[in-house]
Scaffold this active site. Structure first.
Site, PDB file in Angstrom:
ATOM      1  N   ASP A  61       0.864  -1.184   0.000  1.00 50.36           N
ATOM      2  CA  ASP A  61       0.000   0.000   0.000  1.00 50.36           C
ATOM      3  C   ASP A  61       0.897   1.229   0.000  1.00 50.36           C
ATOM      4  O   ASP A  61       1.997   1.206   0.564  1.00 50.36           O
ATOM      5  CB  ASP A  61      -0.902   0.016   1.233  1.00 50.36           C
ATOM      6  CG  ASP A  61      -1.962  -1.076   1.203  1.00 50.36           C
ATOM      7  OD1 ASP A  61      -2.433  -1.411   0.098  1.00 50.36           O
ATOM      8  OD2 ASP A  61      -2.325  -1.574   2.281  1.00 50.36           O
ATOM      9  N   ASP A  91      -6.991  -1.366  -4.560  1.00 47.37           N
ATOM     10  CA  ASP A  91      -8.048  -0.974  -3.630  1.00 47.37           C
ATOM     11  C   ASP A  91      -8.954   0.088  -4.251  1.00 47.37           C
ATOM     12  O   ASP A  91     -10.175   0.050  -4.096  1.00 47.37           O
ATOM     13  CB  ASP A  91      -7.453  -0.416  -2.327  1.00 47.37           C
ATOM     14  CG  ASP A  91      -6.624  -1.435  -1.573  1.00 47.37           C
ATOM     15  OD1 ASP A  91      -6.880  -2.637  -1.704  1.00 47.37           O
ATOM     16  OD2 ASP A  91      -5.709  -1.007  -0.836  1.00 47.37           O
TER      17      ASP A  91
END
Length: 191
Positions: free
Chosen positions: A118, A136
């Site tokens: 991330d 995401d």
């Protein structure tokens, strides 16, 4: 005449998202240490190297076996849903392609790295939003598209396959399909 399936569009969306997702994750892992952060837009957007071995917001941390199984099931269900439920509907086909690309992008990370990379770190109106990635974002946009479709086409969804709808009680098979779609969206949000 409308096309039954917009395969080209669906493949382009999924492949472009996957390439951007995997490329950005490779750049982050090659150029940043975990915890490194660069301010892009002051008080709004940072690029922060982070790893997540769970689901959204780190829930179910370390449960990789669970994620492998659930993701494979969801990918299969997305393909089946695409074939059976999105005929003649480019918008829903793009939505499913976004969901598929997002799920597959994070699955690739989990499979090869045991964790998800991330890096998009935002601060929205003082709220430090959990760090996320392109996959995401693709999942989120896909879910938003499905919700838009559901809310703008509610009568069509309830009346799938010509089910009769009386104001007091929709046909039971329609209720099951609509409920299954809601449950499916909840599972997608876990990824």
């Amino acid at each position: 005449m409308k096309k039954k399936y917009y395969i080209g569009l669906s493949l382009i969306v999924a492949i472009v998202i996957l390439i951007i997702d995997q490329l950005t994750k490779k750049i982050i892992t090659a150029t940043m240490n975990i915890g490194d952060s660069y301010e892009v837009i002051p008080h709004f957007l940072n690029i922060t190297s982070h790893r997540n071995n769970g689901a959204a917001w780190g829930i179910l941390s370390g449960k990789m076996g669970f994620f492998y199984i659930i993701t494979l099931i969801i990918l299969a269900v997305l393909i089946i849903f695409y074939i059976k439920e999105t005929k003649y509907n480019a918008f829903m086909q793009v939505a499913i392609s976004l969901l598929f690309a997002g799920a597959l992008g994070n699955f690739i990370d989990r499979l090869f790295n045991g964790e998800v990379v991330d890096f998009i770190d935002t601060n929205i109106f003082g709220y430090d939003f959990p760090i996320f990635n392109i996959a995401d974002s693709s999942l989120t946009i896909g879910v938003i598209f499905v919700i838009i479709f559901m809310t703008t086409n509610i009568f069509h969804i309830i009346c799938l396959y010509g089910c009769c709808l009386s104001p007091s009680s929709p046909h039971p098979s329609c209720q099951r399909k609509y409920h299954a779609l809601r449950v499916f969206i909840c599972f997608i949000l876990l990824l």
